[in-house]
Design an enzyme around this catalytic site. Structure first.
Site, short mmCIF file in Angstrom:
data_model
loop_
_atom_site.label_atom_id
_atom_site.label_comp_id
_atom_site.label_asym_id
_atom_site.label_seq_id
_atom_site.Cartn_x
_atom_site.Cartn_y
_atom_site.Cartn_z
N ALA A 9 55.82 -28.97 2.68
CA ALA A 9 55.16 -29.83 3.68
C ALA A 9 55.63 -29.49 5.09
O ALA A 9 55.86 -30.38 5.91
CB ALA A 9 55.43 -31.31 3.36
N SER A 11 54.62 -26.98 8.57
CA SER A 11 53.40 -26.97 9.37
C SER A 11 52.22 -26.33 8.63
O SER A 11 51.12 -26.90 8.60
CB SER A 11 53.65 -26.24 10.70
OG SER A 11 54.16 -24.94 10.47
N LYS A 200 54.91 -8.00 10.05
CA LYS A 200 54.48 -8.30 11.42
C LYS A 200 55.45 -9.25 12.10
O LYS A 200 55.53 -9.29 13.34
CB LYS A 200 53.05 -8.85 11.43
CG LYS A 200 52.82 -10.07 10.53
CD LYS A 200 53.11 -11.39 11.20
CE LYS A 200 52.92 -12.55 10.25
NZ LYS A 200 53.23 -13.85 10.86
N VAL A 288 62.09 -22.27 9.94
CA VAL A 288 62.62 -20.99 9.48
C VAL A 288 62.00 -19.84 10.28
O VAL A 288 60.79 -19.80 10.49
CB VAL A 288 62.35 -20.79 7.97
CG1 VAL A 288 62.73 -19.39 7.53
CG2 VAL A 288 63.12 -21.83 7.17
#
Length: 358
Positions: A9, A11, A200, A288
């Protein structure tokens, strides 16, 4: 109507839950924190991650993993890479999961590489869950591409990719999420899509560092273009289709992540460019920063496979070895001169890109 369980849960998990519920699917959103689940269930908001989001009343929110995945048609892992194996192991230990007759689609929307094993996320999931249904092949889909959660909840136009060796499973995910502002394409190259989504983030760290040092658009364009070249080199070496990197999970995801302050990896790099230590940046971020761990794993993979990745190596030197950013940039620019692109005609005909050039 599909029964969808979203594990995570943060973003992106919250945005995908909202999106699927708007498409009239049965959605359960799981978080490992009981207090977090209770607060979201009561307020119908997730202010720690997406202040503007209001959850539709149809979304069920829980911290009970067994309840979250019960009878789910699709179980979606939308978690930091470092949490994937732990939660998958908990899932594998649930009687209600191991005894079920209905084979679920396992989806993930995370972007990273597991430390130590260097596994892609689908490989981690197969490693933990692959033997539970011995008579069937567990369908795994990677949902990836250029997508800021903040923009999705505002209904900004977004296009991403659902990748799987099981095309039917990818098409199911495509059907669940596609609507008038969110378009999903399918791709059978899950190796390429997962690597593009993970690598990326390394280049986005570099783009943030350059911005923090007040470099301009020329430097940003050089970094993105040459970053895509080394992502493609490693991807092809690991079995990806190089053409994947011309798509949404390649150049698309790279551009959106390396050019926007929405990107937490760009934000982390910017702070490093401003003089903050990588350790302090990671400690202070509320979310994170996948690019930090991915840089370490990717550097080790490149060394093992003998693939030249100078930008990754430079960022590794800053993050892992504490080298000065200015010196690393100077060393990167002063490397031996080379041509930009060398193709053999046979490689052009087959769509392949040479490992040692481009």
């Amino acid at each position: 109507m599909t029964k969808l369980s979203i594990l995570g849960a943060g973003s992106w998990g919250s945005a995908l839950a909202m999106l699927a519920a708007e498409n009239e699917h049965n959605v359960t959103l799981w978080t490992h924190k009981t207090s977090h689940a209770q607060n979201m269930q009561t307020s119908r908001q997730n202010p720690d991650y997406l202040k503007q989001l209001v959850f539709p009343d149809s979304i069920k929110i829980t911290s009970d993993l067994g309840e979250a995945v019960r009878d789910a048609d699709v179980i979606a892992f939308v978690l930091p890479t470092r949490a994937i194996r732990q939660v998958a192991t908990e899932l594998a230990g649930l009687n209600g999961f191991t005894s079920r007759n209905h084979l679920p689609i396992i989806m993930h929307a995370s972007k990273g590489l597991e430390q130590g094993s260097h596994y892609r996320i689908s490989e981690v999931l197969l490693d933990v869950l692959g033997d539970i249904f011995p008579d069937k092949e567990l369908p795994i889909v990677a949902l990836s591409g250029p997508s800021h959660a903040e923009e999705v909840v505002n209904h900004d136009i977004t296009a991403i990719t659902a990748a799987s060796s099981n095309l039917q499973a990818a098409q199911t995910i495509q059907d669940i999420f596609t609507n008038h502002y969110f378009r999903v394409y399918t791709n059978k190259d899950i190796v390429g899509v997962e690597l593009g989504g993970a690598l990326k983030n390394i280049i986005a760290l570099g783009a943030g560092i350059l911005a923090g040092l007040s470099y301009g658009d020329n430097a940003k364009a050089a970094l993105i273009t040459r970053g895509l070249a080394e992502i493609t080199r490693l991807g092809r070496r690991m079995g990806a289709d190089p053409m994947t990197y011309l798509g949404l999970s390649g150049v698309g995801d790279l551009v959106v992540t390396a050019t926007s302050p929405h990107s937490r990896n760009w934000q982390a790099g910017y702070q490093i460019g401003q003089g903050k230590s990588p350790q302090a940046v990671e400690a202070d971020m509320n979310m994170v920063v996948e690019g930090m761990a991915t840089t370490l794993a990717c550097y080790e993979i490149a060394q093992e496979l003998e693939v030249d990745m100078p930008i990754t190596r430079a960022i590794y030197q800053v993050i892992a070895q504490g080298q000065a950013v200015d010196q690393v940039i100077n060393d990167l620019m002063q490397r031996d001169k080379k041509g930009e692109i060398y193709f053999a005609q046979s490689q052009i005909d087959q769509g392949f890109i040479h490992d040692k050039e481009y």
